[in-house]
Design a protein around this motif. Structure first.
Motif, PDB file in Angstrom:
ATOM      1  N   ARG A   4      43.606  30.744  37.578  1.00 15.23           N
ATOM      2  CA  ARG A   4      44.367  31.203  36.416  1.00 15.23           C
ATOM      3  C   ARG A   4      44.749  30.019  35.524  1.00 15.23           C
ATOM      4  O   ARG A   4      44.680  30.090  34.313  1.00 15.23           O
ATOM      5  CB  ARG A   4      45.620  31.908  36.899  1.00 15.23           C
TER       6      ARG A   4
ATOM      7  N   GLU B  59      39.948  38.409  41.749  1.00 14.18           N
ATOM      8  CA  GLU B  59      41.115  39.002  41.090  1.00 14.18           C
ATOM      9  C   GLU B  59      42.367  38.180  41.391  1.00 14.18           C
ATOM     10  O   GLU B  59      43.201  37.958  40.515  1.00 14.18           O
ATOM     11  CB  GLU B  59      41.321  40.448  41.558  1.00 14.18           C
ATOM     12  N   ARG B  60      42.488  37.727  42.628  1.00 15.75           N
ATOM     13  CA  ARG B  60      43.665  36.919  42.974  1.00 15.75           C
ATOM     14  C   ARG B  60      43.617  35.565  42.257  1.00 15.75           C
ATOM     15  O   ARG B  60      44.642  35.013  41.884  1.00 15.75           O
ATOM     16  CB  ARG B  60      43.729  36.692  44.485  1.00 15.75           C
TER      17      ARG B  60
ATOM     18  N   LYS C 137      43.911  40.364  37.876  1.00 26.02           N
ATOM     19  CA  LYS C 137      43.106  41.589  38.002  1.00 26.02           C
ATOM     20  C   LYS C 137      42.501  42.031  36.667  1.00 26.02           C
ATOM     21  O   LYS C 137      41.349  42.425  36.593  1.00 26.02           O
ATOM     22  CB  LYS C 137      43.999  42.698  38.567  1.00 26.02           C
ATOM     23  N   ASN C 138      43.282  41.916  35.594  1.00 29.42           N
ATOM     24  CA  ASN C 138      42.807  42.417  34.304  1.00 29.42           C
ATOM     25  C   ASN C 138      41.587  41.682  33.775  1.00 29.42           C
ATOM     26  O   ASN C 138      40.872  42.191  32.923  1.00 29.42           O
ATOM     27  CB  ASN C 138      43.917  42.337  33.253  1.00 29.42           C
ATOM     28  N   ARG C 139      41.382  40.468  34.268  1.00 27.47           N
ATOM     29  CA  ARG C 139      40.246  39.704  33.739  1.00 27.47           C
ATOM     30  C   ARG C 139      38.947  40.059  34.464  1.00 27.47           C
ATOM     31  O   ARG C 139      37.868  39.673  34.028  1.00 27.47           O
ATOM     32  CB  ARG C 139      40.506  38.208  33.886  1.00 27.47           C
ATOM     33  N   VAL C 140      39.065  40.756  35.576  1.00 27.65           N
ATOM     34  CA  VAL C 140      37.871  41.045  36.371  1.00 27.65           C
ATOM     35  C   VAL C 140      37.406  42.465  36.059  1.00 27.65           C
ATOM     36  O   VAL C 140      37.983  43.440  36.514  1.00 27.65           O
ATOM     37  CB  VAL C 140      38.174  40.877  37.875  1.00 27.65           C
ATOM     38  N   SER C 141      36.365  42.535  35.254  1.00 25.03           N
ATOM     39  CA  SER C 141      35.894  43.842  34.798  1.00 25.03           C
ATOM     40  C   SER C 141      35.320  44.648  35.950  1.00 25.03           C
ATOM     41  O   SER C 141      34.636  44.108  36.812  1.00 25.03           O
ATOM     42  CB  SER C 141      34.812  43.625  33.738  1.00 25.03           C
ATOM     43  N   PRO C 142      35.572  45.981  35.956  1.00 23.55           N
ATOM     44  CA  PRO C 142      34.902  46.828  36.952  1.00 23.55           C
ATOM     45  C   PRO C 142      33.384  46.767  36.812  1.00 23.55           C
ATOM     46  O   PRO C 142      32.671  47.161  37.716  1.00 23.55           O
ATOM     47  CB  PRO C 142      35.423  48.231  36.624  1.00 23.55           C
ATOM     48  N   GLU C 143      32.906  46.278  35.663  1.00 31.02           N
ATOM     49  CA  GLU C 143      31.455  46.179  35.476  1.00 31.02           C
ATOM     50  C   GLU C 143      30.808  45.127  36.364  1.00 31.02           C
ATOM     51  O   GLU C 143      29.604  45.134  36.562  1.00 31.02           O
ATOM     52  CB  GLU C 143      31.134  45.841  34.013  1.00 31.02           C
TER      53      GLU C 143
ATOM     54  N   ALA D   4      35.185  34.261  27.543  1.00 31.42           N
ATOM     55  CA  ALA D   4      36.085  35.342  27.120  1.00 31.42           C
ATOM     56  C   ALA D   4      37.466  34.777  26.796  1.00 31.42           C
ATOM     57  O   ALA D   4      38.140  35.254  25.875  1.00 31.42           O
ATOM     58  CB  ALA D   4      36.191  36.396  28.219  1.00 31.42           C
ATOM     59  N   GLN D   5      37.872  33.764  27.526  1.00 27.10           N
ATOM     60  CA  GLN D   5      39.192  33.176  27.274  1.00 27.10           C
ATOM     61  C   GLN D   5      39.230  32.489  25.914  1.00 27.10           C
ATOM     62  O   GLN D   5      40.153  32.694  25.121  1.00 27.10           O
ATOM     63  CB  GLN D   5      39.558  32.180  28.384  1.00 27.10           C
TER      64      GLN D   5
END
Lengths: 453, 331
Positions: B121, B174-175, B179-185, B206-207
């Protein structure tokens, strides 16, 4: 001033204006929610449509919602039954839900603000096209033009076709498109981080519907179902409690079906806490404060959330045909703690939490003692879907706790200069600092011939 | 910038051939910046450790005289300062996220966030901070450890937290980044092998994209910021590493950046296809023999007869100009 005078003057004084302003809806109400929340509102409407029309109560098979966006447009399309022409004409575009509208059975979109608020938040033009089994309409509006007319609040149909027959099934559904996006919205839509956040939010909010076969696509990608699980084994049984809240305060009101689950899952400080769902829609995730159970609630004292409870999970499901009885706030991002349903259920949530907390305290104490009996039992437990949990009862891991035993262990802790520790660690060929302590202790015992058995 | 011990305790950075070549490749590409302004006037910010190899190279190549090295391992302060090769290098002790925010960003910068660990992070926070502060024409570079095993055994996570570290790679990521940055895709294969580094590159990109979009809100078209990727290296001296870099500029400088012609440099990479730095093991004698036929004599009989495997010859041909030669010296 005598009463007569007041009455006379009231007939001649100018009226005090209390008209609503369109600006409030266009500029102010839209500030109350995030962009992701606005899109979630639109998805809620689609899920409601599916709930209204689906044949099998437990399955959304065959229903889909597609969401697409870029720096230029936003579009949500569904095949979830369409908006009835009468509903469109009289209710769907009203600001607030008209009083004469009966609450509908088991739906999510309670507050009648969602669609307008969402499209106003996103851009300056919107187009809604919807087809049901017997009607079709198109509304295409320029928000700025609409705003300039201070007195007329109506939108206008561009296409209006009542009384259709034989509408093919694949035509049925709704498309909402927003263009002339506001700058900050276009910026979000073009960012990969927003796309990922929205996917996560939709996946969580409609976890229930998605796991019951609703297909939700964002930018062409179908969100996978993530089932909610708790650790279960012959020795660890999750807590499950079900109740129907009937009658009171209004005897004739539809019953609220409540299901509570508590137990343990992967250790994750951010995921621990209570999750609350209303008609399948997640409204609270990983709550760790006193809105649910943490701290002093009435006479019962649950400790404040702490890392040692990072395995705790609690799930509360409220389902009711009359959505106004559900304990949610207008943004669907919070719990209405004063609501009848929540006041009745919260003490049960507290009671259901307690045995899990006791167990996690024991697990934590075990770490202090450096035994692993409880931890081993947790690690061996399987992840079981909530919907496969049928036995009503409190969380129970007594069989794990009663099997505890072995020699009593004590923890030793001390600090030494980093360079020195590093050298010893290298020489001992161990990987963790804690092992340096353990191996040197064993070494001492061995050479001083201290019997450790 | 690890919270555990720094990797330079185990690895001599000056002697890692792929890293050495990477620095030289970067240096060649960075020469394109001359169109924006004299590179000597840029400031350099990096993590010099005790070797300062990048500082030596950039100072010699560009003549930069304002250089800052951030060092997180407080115990080594005296040693790090003792090893400063030039007095224009200022050493700032502290973690990157504590130090970067207090730096003076009024000059154009080349910033190399040369981490020796997996994504975290604070890596994204550092990138956010730097990309929001730098002057037009600045370059930001990020290096990360791209080993898959780092998800399971991350260097940036404390031992206590590792005791309850999740088992699945998705949850591990995710940790690490939220979590929000890790796309379900993201599919399981995106978190395995070399694909993990592409996933890291996307998260970093993306950042920056997000940071610049926020910065651009309400700005006139001419003042809007853009970024262009110029580096995408991968190499493995020991651990599998990845480096990505971008140049940042507002619309008014678009033409200037076009004139830099980064793409004309053979080491620039502006896409998801990385430049893999592979270093053949050659003896000094083999190097001397091969050099005599390079760059144009590779079809000659003499070149063919040098008893070095063809594969190594091809690798060497690609990087011979930058190839480091290490030899024992009694100084």
């Amino acid at each position: 001033m005598c009463a007569k005078n007041v009455q006379e003057q009231q007939t001649t004084f100018p009226p005090v204006k209390a008209n609503p302003s369109k600006d409030i809806f266009i500029r102010m109400l839209t500030k109350d929610l995030s962009l992701a929340d606005a899109i979630l509102d639109l998805a809620d409407n689609s899920v409601d449509g599916a709930r209204r029309t689906k044949k099998k109560p437990a399955s959304y098979e065959g229903f889909w919602i597609h969401i697409e966006f870029s720096g230029d447009f936003f579009r949500i399309t569904d095949n979830c039954g369409g908006i009835d022409l009468d509903v469109a004409k009289n209710y769907a575009f009203c600001f607030g839900k008209p009083d004469d509208r009966n609450p509908e059975r088991g739906l999510i979109g309670e507050f009648g603000v969602g669609m307008k608020r969402a499209v106003f938040k996103m851009g300056g033009k919107f187009r809604v096209e919807s087809t049901t089994a017997n009607s079709h309409f198109v509304i295409d509006e320029n928000v700025e033009k609409w705003r300039r007319n201070k007195t007329n609040w109506d939108f206008h149909f561009q296409e209006y076709e009542p009384g259709l027959e034989g509408v093919p099934r694949e035509k049925i559904g709704t498309t909402i498109e927003v263009t002339s996006l506001h700058e900050e919205i276009a910026s979000e839509f073009a960012s990969a981080n927003f796309r990922s956040e929205l996917q996560q939010r939709l996946q969580a909010a409609h976890q229930d519907a998605i796991s019951h076969r609703l297909s939700v696509k964002v930018g062409g990608f179908t969100l996978p179902a993530e089932s909610i699980t708790l650790k279960t084994s012959p020795k660890i049984r999750p807590g499950y409690f079900a109740m129907n809240l009937n009658g009171s305060p209004k005897k004739e009101a539809a019953p609220i079906n409540v299901r509570l689950f508590t137990g343990i899952s992967e250790s994750d400080p951010k995921a621990a806490g209570w999750y609350i769902y209303c008609n399948g829609r997640q409204i609270v995730a990983a709550e760790q404060k006193d809105k649910t159970v943490w701290g002093q609630i009435g006479d019962i004292n649950i400790p404040k959330m702490h890392n040692q409870f990072s395995r705790f999970r609690g799930y509360a499901f409220f389902d009711c045909e009359n959505q106004s009885r559900l304990p949610w706030t207008t943004t669907k991002q919070g719990i209405d703690i004063e609501s009848f349903a929540y006041k009745k259920v919260r003490p049960e949530m507290v009671r259901m939490t307690r045995p899990v907390i006791n167990f996690l305290n024991r697990l934590d104490q075990e770490q202090e003692l450096e035994t692993t009996l409880i931890a081993d039992a947790v690690n061996k437990a399987m992840d079981v879907s909530l919907f496969d949990i049928a036995d009503v009862g409190e969380f129970n891991a007594e069989r794990v706790l009663s099997a505890e035993g072995g020699p009593k262990l004590l923890r030793i802790s001390y600090k030494k200069p980093a360079d020195q520790v590093r050298k010893v660690k290298e020489q001992l060929e161990v990987t963790k600092i804690s092992e340096v302590g353990e191996v040197t202790f064993d070494y001492y015992c061995k050479y001083e011939e201290i019997d450790v058995d | 910038m690890s919270i555990k011990e720094p990797s330079y305790h185990d690895v001599n950075y000056a002697l890692r051939p792929a890293k050495n070549i990477e620095r030289k490749m970067m240096s060649e590409v960075l020469q394109c910046l001359a169109r924006v302004g004299p590179v000597s006037e840029y400031q350099y910010v990096g993590f010099g450790s005790i070797f300062f190899a990048d500082y030596r190279l950039f100072h010699r190549t560009f003549g930069m005289d304002r250089m800052t090295s951030i060092e997180g391992y407080e115990d080594d302060e005296a040693r790090v300062k003792h090893n400063r090769p030039y007095d224009c290098i200022e050493v700032k002790m502290g973690m990157s996220y504590d130090v970067l925010r207090f730096l003076d960003w009024s000059r154009k910068s080349i910033v190399w966030l040369d981490y020796d660990h997996e994504i975290a992070r604070y890596v994204l926070d550092d990138l956010d901070l730097v990309s929001s502060r730098v002057q037009p024409g600045s370059v930001i570079v990020v290096t990360l450890d791209g080993e898959t095993k780092r998800l399971k055994d991350p260097k940036t996570v404390r031992e206590e937290e590792l005791e309850t570290w999740p088992k699945r790679p998705r949850q591990q990521l995710e940790r690490l980044v939220g979590k929000n940055r890790v796309s379900p895709e993201l599919q399981p294969h995106d978190l395995r092998g070399k694909r993990l580094m592409e996933t890291y590159r996307r998260l970093l990109t993306a950042q920056i994209d997000y940071t610049l979009r926020s910065k651009n809100l309400g700005a006139d078209e001419a003042d809007r910021w853009h970024f262009r990727q110029i580096f995408n290296f991968r190499y493995a001296d020991t651990a599998q590493m990845m480096t990505v870099g971008w140049v940042l500029y507002p619309s008014t400088d678009s033409t200037l950046i076009e004139h830099c012609r980064f793409g004309a440099s053979e080491f620039c990479r502006d896409s998801d296809r990385p430049l893999e730095i592979k270093v053949p093991n050659l003896t000094l004698r083999e190097i001397r023999d091969l050099d005599r036929y390079l760059p144009t004599g590779t079809d000659s009989e003499g070149y063919r007869q040098i008893p070095v495997p063809d594969h190594d010859k091809r690798l060497y041909h690609k990087i011979y100009r930058l190839f480091p030669t290490f030899t024992e010296a009694d100084l």
